[in-house]
Write an enzyme that holds these catalytic residues in place. Structure first.
Site, mmCIF file in Angstrom:
data_model
loop_
_atom_site.group_PDB
_atom_site.id
_atom_site.type_symbol
_atom_site.label_atom_id
_atom_site.label_comp_id
_atom_site.label_asym_id
_atom_site.label_seq_id
_atom_site.Cartn_x
_atom_site.Cartn_y
_atom_site.Cartn_z
ATOM 1 N N SER A 15 0.819 -1.216 0.000
ATOM 2 C CA SER A 15 0.000 0.000 0.000
ATOM 3 C C SER A 15 0.850 1.263 0.000
ATOM 4 O O SER A 15 0.542 2.226 -0.719
ATOM 5 C CB SER A 15 -0.979 -0.011 1.169
ATOM 6 N N GLY A 138 6.665 9.582 9.012
ATOM 7 C CA GLY A 138 5.709 10.622 9.406
ATOM 8 C C GLY A 138 4.317 10.020 9.441
ATOM 9 O O GLY A 138 4.139 8.825 9.207
ATOM 10 N N ALA A 142 -1.328 5.061 4.251
ATOM 11 C CA ALA A 142 -1.324 4.964 2.789
ATOM 12 C C ALA A 142 -2.714 5.212 2.197
ATOM 13 O O ALA A 142 -2.856 5.887 1.181
ATOM 14 C CB ALA A 142 -0.813 3.594 2.373
ATOM 15 N N LYS A 193 6.803 3.807 17.266
ATOM 16 C CA LYS A 193 5.384 4.140 17.504
ATOM 17 C C LYS A 193 4.448 2.963 17.199
ATOM 18 O O LYS A 193 3.336 2.895 17.742
ATOM 19 C CB LYS A 193 4.950 5.420 16.762
ATOM 20 N N ASP A 246 3.420 10.947 13.997
ATOM 21 C CA ASP A 246 3.106 9.567 13.599
ATOM 22 C C ASP A 246 2.449 8.801 14.750
ATOM 23 O O ASP A 246 1.587 7.939 14.536
ATOM 24 C CB ASP A 246 4.387 8.874 13.134
ATOM 25 N N ASN A 258 -1.197 -1.786 12.765
ATOM 26 C CA ASN A 258 -0.760 -2.111 14.129
ATOM 27 C C ASN A 258 -1.906 -1.899 15.113
ATOM 28 O O ASN A 258 -2.156 -2.723 15.990
ATOM 29 C CB ASN A 258 0.456 -1.258 14.501
ATOM 30 N N GLU A 283 4.369 -4.156 11.669
ATOM 31 C CA GLU A 283 5.779 -4.213 12.104
ATOM 32 C C GLU A 283 5.923 -4.234 13.622
ATOM 33 O O GLU A 283 6.893 -4.762 14.170
ATOM 34 C CB GLU A 283 6.550 -3.002 11.540
HETATM 35 N N1 LIG Z 1 0.963 1.315 4.600
HETATM 36 C C1 LIG Z 1 1.180 2.425 5.255
HETATM 37 O O1 LIG Z 1 0.262 3.188 5.590
HETATM 38 C C2 LIG Z 1 2.577 2.804 5.578
HETATM 39 C C3 LIG Z 1 3.582 1.869 5.610
HETATM 40 N N2 LIG Z 1 4.843 2.227 5.941
HETATM 41 C C4 LIG Z 1 5.902 1.251 6.015
HETATM 42 O O2 LIG Z 1 6.178 0.786 4.706
HETATM 43 C C5 LIG Z 1 6.698 -0.547 4.769
HETATM 44 C C6 LIG Z 1 6.071 -1.328 3.653
HETATM 45 O O3 LIG Z 1 4.723 -1.320 3.979
HETATM 46 P P1 LIG Z 1 3.495 -1.456 3.026
HETATM 47 O O4 LIG Z 1 3.710 -1.056 1.647
HETATM 48 O O5 LIG Z 1 2.437 -0.785 3.751
HETATM 49 O O6 LIG Z 1 3.395 -3.050 3.173
HETATM 50 P P2 LIG Z 1 2.367 -4.043 2.597
HETATM 51 O O7 LIG Z 1 2.195 -5.131 3.566
HETATM 52 O O8 LIG Z 1 1.184 -3.285 2.101
HETATM 53 O O9 LIG Z 1 3.156 -4.611 1.310
HETATM 54 C C7 LIG Z 1 4.372 -5.241 1.400
HETATM 55 C C8 LIG Z 1 5.031 -5.302 0.030
HETATM 56 O O10 LIG Z 1 6.313 -5.901 0.177
HETATM 57 C C9 LIG Z 1 6.374 -7.035 -0.654
HETATM 58 N N3 LIG Z 1 7.215 -8.081 -0.095
HETATM 59 C C10 LIG Z 1 7.088 -8.683 1.095
HETATM 60 N N4 LIG Z 1 8.058 -9.628 1.217
HETATM 61 C C11 LIG Z 1 8.774 -9.603 0.074
HETATM 62 C C12 LIG Z 1 9.901 -10.326 -0.398
HETATM 63 N N5 LIG Z 1 10.492 -11.268 0.317
HETATM 64 N N6 LIG Z 1 10.374 -10.033 -1.631
HETATM 65 C C13 LIG Z 1 9.789 -9.113 -2.361
HETATM 66 N N7 LIG Z 1 8.720 -8.371 -1.984
HETATM 67 C C14 LIG Z 1 8.241 -8.617 -0.768
HETATM 68 C C15 LIG Z 1 4.959 -7.522 -0.794
HETATM 69 O O11 LIG Z 1 4.881 -8.327 -1.921
HETATM 70 P P3 LIG Z 1 3.782 -9.522 -2.033
HETATM 71 O O12 LIG Z 1 2.469 -8.825 -2.217
HETATM 72 O O13 LIG Z 1 4.218 -10.258 -3.241
HETATM 73 O O14 LIG Z 1 3.855 -10.307 -0.765
HETATM 74 C C16 LIG Z 1 4.255 -6.175 -0.956
HETATM 75 O O15 LIG Z 1 4.441 -5.689 -2.234
HETATM 76 C C17 LIG Z 1 6.368 -1.073 6.177
HETATM 77 O O16 LIG Z 1 7.526 -1.206 6.925
HETATM 78 C C18 LIG Z 1 5.511 0.009 6.799
HETATM 79 O O17 LIG Z 1 5.833 0.226 8.158
HETATM 80 C C19 LIG Z 1 5.147 3.504 6.204
HETATM 81 C C20 LIG Z 1 4.193 4.479 6.176
HETATM 82 C C21 LIG Z 1 2.827 4.196 5.877
HETATM 83 O O1 LIG Z 2 3.098 4.130 9.643
HETATM 84 C C1 LIG Z 2 1.944 4.264 9.332
HETATM 85 C C2 LIG Z 2 1.269 5.564 9.299
HETATM 86 O O2 LIG Z 2 2.164 6.596 9.431
HETATM 87 C C3 LIG Z 2 1.151 3.075 9.004
HETATM 88 O O3 LIG Z 2 0.945 2.377 10.149
HETATM 89 P P1 LIG Z 2 0.583 0.837 10.096
HETATM 90 O O4 LIG Z 2 1.812 0.129 9.593
HETATM 91 O O5 LIG Z 2 0.221 0.524 11.496
HETATM 92 O O6 LIG Z 2 -0.561 0.697 9.145
#
Ligand SMILES: NC(=O)C1=CN([C@@H]2O[C@H](COP(=O)(O)OP(=O)(O)OC[C@H]3O[C@@H](n4cnc5c(N)ncnc54)[C@H](OP(=O)(O)O)[C@@H]3O)[C@@H](O)[C@H]2O)C=CC1
Ligand SMILES: O=C(CO)COP(=O)(O)O
Length: 380
Positions: A15, A138, A142, A193, A246, A258, A283
């Protein structure tokens, strides 16, 4: 806002990666997004939609998705890595052959590596040895970014080029990018956080009130900054978007994964059931384990994180833990003003004083008794 068209690569099809890819494209960048799922690649390229992670979001149609890492990285000047911490290093290792020192590498991941206790930008540094390295953190849910809700983030790097290029590439009418040079503090803020978001979700499900939520968030901030300072970060960073910002959003919103894990457990689900039902990364579950171990090694006082650990992994009921925490030793509000040790010392001094007075009073009492006894004897 982008001054010149920049080539951006986003690694990760989840996302946040999807939201960031679309922001950069909205802002005029040429964007390639890498993910391992062929079906999702086809859907993004043909329907401009990521049906698995952000099903209702219409992405910018200029985002080109691919499963070919080499092609995605070929012309990239800025590489955003949005891969959960568990898989982060392996993806960087797979990408390494096509990364170049002049590229800007930015982690968007809010987690800590299991065995090394490294943050993701440190993993990037270790794997590549490059200098243009930064992190984004921050209050950035998403799905709200996908709705183009007005949002702000922080780019943190010691490298000015990294800071300005990311501000230019991502800053737009609905996404504002602030700069920091405390990379470690900003990255720790994002990772820590998540622990308290789980606790806040649990508290909400258990019907705890707004006073409780406010106490939890404020004491969480004290605990996070105490830990971060012990790790060499600047405590002032926690006044910013990657700290208190955040923390507020993740501890208040059902859109946080979370928070949702905590909420499900507060409703009676087991940790495994809560995580399985989510189907995405939370996470904080791993972070609480790693941080508690590190805090006890470093002697950092983190009662909330430790309390949550016992609820998640030792089966202690959340209400019992809340009651225990309320009866913990009296402490300082802002310990950068009045140190916690000073409050503890004052309590010890007061206890000694009370003890001494009691001792004195009982001796006094005994000697009066003696006088009375003696005079009684005389009178006899
Ligand atoms: N979502 C949010 O609101 C926010 C997220 N973040 C941070 O961003 C980071 C990523 O989160 P987010 O995008 O939300 O995560 P998601 O769970 O939405 O997606 C994870 C992505 O990583 C891929 N992935 C997981 N394992 C592997 C692997 N071994 N090899 C290749 N690709 C892999 C998944 O692929 P597949 O679908 O194929 O499993 C998917 O594309 C997290 O640490 C989160 O804390 C930060 C701010 C906001
Ligand atoms: O970091 C985030 C918002 O800033 C997203 O939080 P979550 O990973 O708990 O969805």
């Amino acid at each position: 806002m982008a001054e010149q068209q920049i080539n951006v690569a986003v690694l990760g099809g989840g996302s946040f990666g999807t939201a960031l890819a679309s922001i950069a494209a909205d802002n005029g960048a040429r964007v390639h997004q890498w993910m391992r799922d062929e079906t999702l690649v086809a859907q993004i390229n043909h329907e401009h939609r990521n049906g698995r992670y952000l099903p209702h979001y219409v992405m910018n149609s200029a985002v080109q998705a691919s499963t070919d890492l080499q092609a995605v990285l070929a012309d990239a000047e800025l590489v955003l890595i949005a891969i959960p911490s568990k898989a982060f290093r392996s993806v960087v290792q797979a990408a390494k052959a096509w990364l170049r020192p002049e590229q800007i590498l930015v982690s968007t991941t809010k987690g800590i590596e299991q065995d090394s206790f490294l943050l993701m930008s440190q993993v990037l540094e270790q794997e590549t040895g490059f200098t243009h390295i930064g992190v984004i953190a921050g209050p950035n849910l998403a799905s709200e970014i996908a709705d183009k809700q007005l949002t702000a983030t922080v780019i943190a790097s010691a490298d000015p080029l990294t800071r300005t290029r990311v501000q230019q590439a991502l800053g737009c009418r609905y996404f504002r990018v602030y700069a920091s040079d405390d990379r470690h503090g900003v990255e720790l803020g994002g990772a820590l956080k998540n622990i308290y978001a789980i606790a806040a979700g649990m508290a909400a499900a258990l019907g705890m009130g707004e006073n409780t939520r406010s106490m939890l968030m404020t004491r969480a901030l004290a605990e996070m900054s105490r830990f971060a300072v012990a790790e060499g970060a600047n405590p002032m960073t926690f006044l910013g978007l990657a700290g208190v910002g955040d923390l507020i959003v993740t501890c208040s919103s059902n859109l946080s994964r979370n928070y949702r894990v905590g909420y499900a457990m507060g409703e009676g689900r087991t940790l495994e059931e809560a995580v399985d039902a989510l189907g995405q990364v939370a996470e904080g579950v791993n972070t609480v384990k790693l941080v508690c171990a590190k805090a006890s090694e470093m002697g950092v006082y983190m009662p909330l994180a430790e309390g949550l650990y016992h609820v998640l992994f030792d089966g202690v009921p959340a209400q019992d833990m809340a009651r225990t925490l309320m009866m913990g030793e009296q402490s300082s509000d802002v310990e950068f003003i009045l140190p916690r040790e000073t409050v503890q010392r004052e309590h010890r001094d007061q206890a000694l004083h009370n003890h001494a007075s009691k001792d004195h009073a009982s001796k006094d009492h005994a000697s009066k008794d003696q006088v009375f006894k003696n005079s009684g004897d005389k009178n006899a």
